[in-house]
Design a protein around this motif. Structure first.
Motif, PDB file in Angstrom:
ATOM      1  N   GLY A 291      20.110  51.648  23.088  1.00  0.00           N
ATOM      2  CA  GLY A 291      19.223  50.825  23.891  1.00  0.00           C
ATOM      3  C   GLY A 291      19.614  50.893  25.353  1.00  0.00           C
ATOM      4  O   GLY A 291      20.290  51.826  25.796  1.00  0.00           O
ATOM      5  N   GLU A 292      19.221  49.897  26.081  1.00  0.00           N
ATOM      6  CA  GLU A 292      19.550  49.831  27.500  1.00  0.00           C
ATOM      7  C   GLU A 292      21.051  49.580  27.642  1.00  0.00           C
ATOM      8  O   GLU A 292      21.604  48.689  26.996  1.00  0.00           O
ATOM      9  N   THR A 293      21.710  50.376  28.458  1.00  0.00           N
ATOM     10  CA  THR A 293      23.151  50.241  28.649  1.00  0.00           C
ATOM     11  C   THR A 293      23.464  50.062  30.124  1.00  0.00           C
ATOM     12  O   THR A 293      22.644  50.354  31.002  1.00  0.00           O
ATOM     13  N   LEU A 294      24.670  49.571  30.382  1.00  0.00           N
ATOM     14  CA  LEU A 294      25.124  49.395  31.758  1.00  0.00           C
ATOM     15  C   LEU A 294      25.758  50.683  32.259  1.00  0.00           C
ATOM     16  O   LEU A 294      26.412  51.402  31.490  1.00  0.00           O
ATOM     17  N   SER A 295      25.602  50.930  33.547  1.00  0.00           N
ATOM     18  CA  SER A 295      26.350  52.042  34.132  1.00  0.00           C
ATOM     19  C   SER A 295      27.803  51.598  34.260  1.00  0.00           C
ATOM     20  O   SER A 295      28.124  50.409  34.153  1.00  0.00           O
ATOM     21  N   ASN A 296      28.688  52.559  34.511  1.00  0.00           N
ATOM     22  CA  ASN A 296      30.097  52.234  34.674  1.00  0.00           C
ATOM     23  C   ASN A 296      30.289  51.238  35.822  1.00  0.00           C
ATOM     24  O   ASN A 296      31.052  50.284  35.723  1.00  0.00           O
ATOM     25  N   GLU A 297      29.573  51.458  36.921  1.00  0.00           N
ATOM     26  CA  GLU A 297      29.691  50.572  38.079  1.00  0.00           C
ATOM     27  C   GLU A 297      29.200  49.160  37.750  1.00  0.00           C
ATOM     28  O   GLU A 297      29.808  48.163  38.153  1.00  0.00           O
ATOM     29  N   GLU A 298      28.099  49.050  37.005  1.00  0.00           N
ATOM     30  CA  GLU A 298      27.573  47.737  36.615  1.00  0.00           C
ATOM     31  C   GLU A 298      28.547  46.999  35.703  1.00  0.00           C
ATOM     32  O   GLU A 298      28.767  45.806  35.844  1.00  0.00           O
ATOM     33  N   ALA A 299      29.150  47.734  34.767  1.00  0.00           N
ATOM     34  CA  ALA A 299      30.089  47.122  33.833  1.00  0.00           C
ATOM     35  C   ALA A 299      31.319  46.603  34.565  1.00  0.00           C
ATOM     36  O   ALA A 299      31.856  45.545  34.230  1.00  0.00           O
ATOM     37  N   LEU A 300      31.786  47.336  35.558  1.00  0.00           N
ATOM     38  CA  LEU A 300      32.997  46.953  36.277  1.00  0.00           C
ATOM     39  C   LEU A 300      32.740  45.980  37.426  1.00  0.00           C
ATOM     40  O   LEU A 300      33.683  45.447  38.000  1.00  0.00           O
ATOM     41  N   SER A 301      31.461  45.743  37.744  1.00  0.00           N
ATOM     42  CA  SER A 301      31.144  44.906  38.912  1.00  0.00           C
ATOM     43  C   SER A 301      31.674  43.474  38.784  1.00  0.00           C
ATOM     44  O   SER A 301      32.007  42.847  39.780  1.00  0.00           O
ATOM     45  N   GLY A 302      31.786  42.940  37.603  1.00  0.00           N
ATOM     46  CA  GLY A 302      32.275  41.575  37.425  1.00  0.00           C
ATOM     47  C   GLY A 302      33.751  41.502  37.078  1.00  0.00           C
ATOM     48  O   GLY A 302      34.294  40.419  36.884  1.00  0.00           O
ATOM     49  N   ALA A 303      34.402  42.656  36.993  1.00  0.00           N
ATOM     50  CA  ALA A 303      35.815  42.676  36.612  1.00  0.00           C
ATOM     51  C   ALA A 303      36.681  42.208  37.781  1.00  0.00           C
ATOM     52  O   ALA A 303      36.433  42.581  38.927  1.00  0.00           O
ATOM     53  N   PRO A 304      37.716  41.406  37.504  1.00  0.00           N
ATOM     54  CA  PRO A 304      38.589  40.964  38.585  1.00  0.00           C
ATOM     55  C   PRO A 304      39.382  42.117  39.201  1.00  0.00           C
ATOM     56  O   PRO A 304      39.730  42.078  40.366  1.00  0.00           O
ATOM     57  N   ASP A 305      39.636  43.178  38.422  1.00  0.00           N
ATOM     58  CA  ASP A 305      40.370  44.324  38.939  1.00  0.00           C
ATOM     59  C   ASP A 305      40.013  45.554  38.117  1.00  0.00           C
ATOM     60  O   ASP A 305      39.797  45.473  36.912  1.00  0.00           O
ATOM     61  N   ASN A 306      39.893  46.694  38.795  1.00  0.00           N
ATOM     62  CA  ASN A 306      39.631  47.941  38.086  1.00  0.00           C
ATOM     63  C   ASN A 306      40.272  49.086  38.839  1.00  0.00           C
ATOM     64  O   ASN A 306      40.567  48.976  40.025  1.00  0.00           O
ATOM     65  N   ALA A 307      40.492  50.175  38.144  1.00  0.00           N
ATOM     66  CA  ALA A 307      41.074  51.365  38.754  1.00  0.00           C
ATOM     67  C   ALA A 307      40.602  52.583  37.981  1.00  0.00           C
ATOM     68  O   ALA A 307      40.534  52.565  36.746  1.00  0.00           O
ATOM     69  N   ASP A 308      40.267  53.632  38.696  1.00  0.00           N
ATOM     70  CA  ASP A 308      39.845  54.902  38.095  1.00  0.00           C
ATOM     71  C   ASP A 308      38.692  54.723  37.108  1.00  0.00           C
ATOM     72  O   ASP A 308      38.653  55.352  36.050  1.00  0.00           O
ATOM     73  N   GLY A 309      37.765  53.822  37.419  1.00  0.00           N
ATOM     74  CA  GLY A 309      36.604  53.624  36.566  1.00  0.00           C
ATOM     75  C   GLY A 309      36.882  52.879  35.286  1.00  0.00           C
ATOM     76  O   GLY A 309      36.105  52.938  34.338  1.00  0.00           O
ATOM     77  N   ARG A 310      37.996  52.146  35.233  1.00  0.00           N
ATOM     78  CA  ARG A 310      38.360  51.394  34.040  1.00  0.00           C
ATOM     79  C   ARG A 310      38.767  49.976  34.423  1.00  0.00           C
ATOM     80  O   ARG A 310      39.155  49.712  35.544  1.00  0.00           O
ATOM     81  N   PHE A 311      38.710  49.061  33.435  1.00  0.00           N
ATOM     82  CA  PHE A 311      39.222  47.711  33.639  1.00  0.00           C
ATOM     83  C   PHE A 311      40.732  47.790  33.822  1.00  0.00           C
ATOM     84  O   PHE A 311      41.410  48.513  33.083  1.00  0.00           O
ATOM     85  N   LYS A 312      41.253  47.055  34.775  1.00  0.00           N
ATOM     86  CA  LYS A 312      42.701  47.029  34.982  1.00  0.00           C
ATOM     87  C   LYS A 312      43.198  45.667  34.521  1.00  0.00           C
ATOM     88  O   LYS A 312      42.714  44.633  34.973  1.00  0.00           O
ATOM     89  N   VAL A 313      44.156  45.683  33.592  1.00  0.00           N
ATOM     90  CA  VAL A 313      44.697  44.445  33.036  1.00  0.00           C
ATOM     91  C   VAL A 313      46.209  44.478  33.132  1.00  0.00           C
ATOM     92  O   VAL A 313      46.826  45.535  33.215  1.00  0.00           O
ATOM     93  N   PRO A 314      46.850  43.296  33.126  1.00  0.00           N
ATOM     94  CA  PRO A 314      48.309  43.278  33.185  1.00  0.00           C
ATOM     95  C   PRO A 314      48.908  43.909  31.938  1.00  0.00           C
ATOM     96  O   PRO A 314      48.364  43.779  30.831  1.00  0.00           O
ATOM     97  N   ALA A 315      50.028  44.576  32.110  1.00  0.00           N
ATOM     98  CA  ALA A 315      50.723  45.181  30.973  1.00  0.00           C
ATOM     99  C   ALA A 315      51.311  44.086  30.099  1.00  0.00           C
ATOM    100  O   ALA A 315      51.816  43.084  30.609  1.00  0.00           O
ATOM    101  N   ILE A 316      51.239  44.264  28.784  1.00  0.00           N
ATOM    102  CA  ILE A 316      51.819  43.269  27.866  1.00  0.00           C
ATOM    103  C   ILE A 316      53.048  43.806  27.150  1.00  0.00           C
ATOM    104  O   ILE A 316      53.745  43.078  26.479  1.00  0.00           O
ATOM    105  N   LEU A 317      53.290  45.104  27.270  1.00  0.00           N
ATOM    106  CA  LEU A 317      54.444  45.717  26.624  1.00  0.00           C
ATOM    107  C   LEU A 317      55.314  46.384  27.680  1.00  0.00           C
ATOM    108  O   LEU A 317      54.818  46.911  28.672  1.00  0.00           O
ATOM    109  N   ASP A 318      56.609  46.383  27.462  1.00  0.00           N
ATOM    110  CA  ASP A 318      57.503  47.107  28.358  1.00  0.00           C
ATOM    111  C   ASP A 318      57.392  48.598  28.089  1.00  0.00           C
ATOM    112  O   ASP A 318      57.068  49.034  26.992  1.00  0.00           O
ATOM    113  N   GLY A 319      57.707  49.380  29.070  1.00  0.00           N
ATOM    114  CA  GLY A 319      57.696  50.818  28.857  1.00  0.00           C
ATOM    115  C   GLY A 319      56.466  51.440  29.456  1.00  0.00           C
ATOM    116  O   GLY A 319      56.099  51.203  30.584  1.00  0.00           O
ATOM    117  N   GLU A 320      55.794  52.238  28.659  1.00  0.00           N
ATOM    118  CA  GLU A 320      54.628  52.990  29.125  1.00  0.00           C
ATOM    119  C   GLU A 320      53.530  52.106  29.591  1.00  0.00           C
ATOM    120  O   GLU A 320      52.929  51.332  29.043  1.00  0.00           O
TER     121      GLU A 320
END
Length: 98
Positions: free
Chosen positions: A69-98
């Motif tokens: 059906g009708e889908t969002l573009s990458n830019e539309e999907a990320l427009s409401g995100a508090p932080d993003n990088a390289d076309g993806r949602f950016k979230v705090p890390a929850i695990l040590d290491g990688e």
């Protein structure tokens, strides 16, 4: 079938790691006894000629067609995100290491 006792309920509560007060154990003993008796009654009524059912009304293909059906573009999907990088949602890390 043997009657459900308070000790049975306490044992089940321990197995399920559920803390129950004395009042809750007493109440649950009565409630479980009623449930078991009800199931026993239904089992006695349902004969071999009555098939087991999960739904009282037959269901047929309850799935819809998988149509894009009708889908969002990458830019539309990320427009409401508090932080993003390289076309993806950016979230705090929850695990040590990688």
């Amino acid at each position: 079938m043997p009657e459900i006792t308070r000790e049975d309920v306490a044992h089940l509560a321990r197995l399920a790691h559920i803390d129950m007060s004395a009042e809750e154990l007493d109440r649950m003993t009565g409630e479980l006894s009623v449930i078991v008796d009800s199931i026993k009654t239904v089992s006695e009524v349902a004969g071999d000629d009555v098939p087991a059912t999960s739904h009282p009304i037959p269901l047929s293909n309850v799935y819809r067609d998988d149509v894009i059906g009708e889908t969002l573009s990458n830019e539309e999907a990320l427009s409401g995100a508090p932080d993003n990088a390289d076309g993806r949602f950016k979230v705090p890390a929850i695990l040590d290491g990688e």
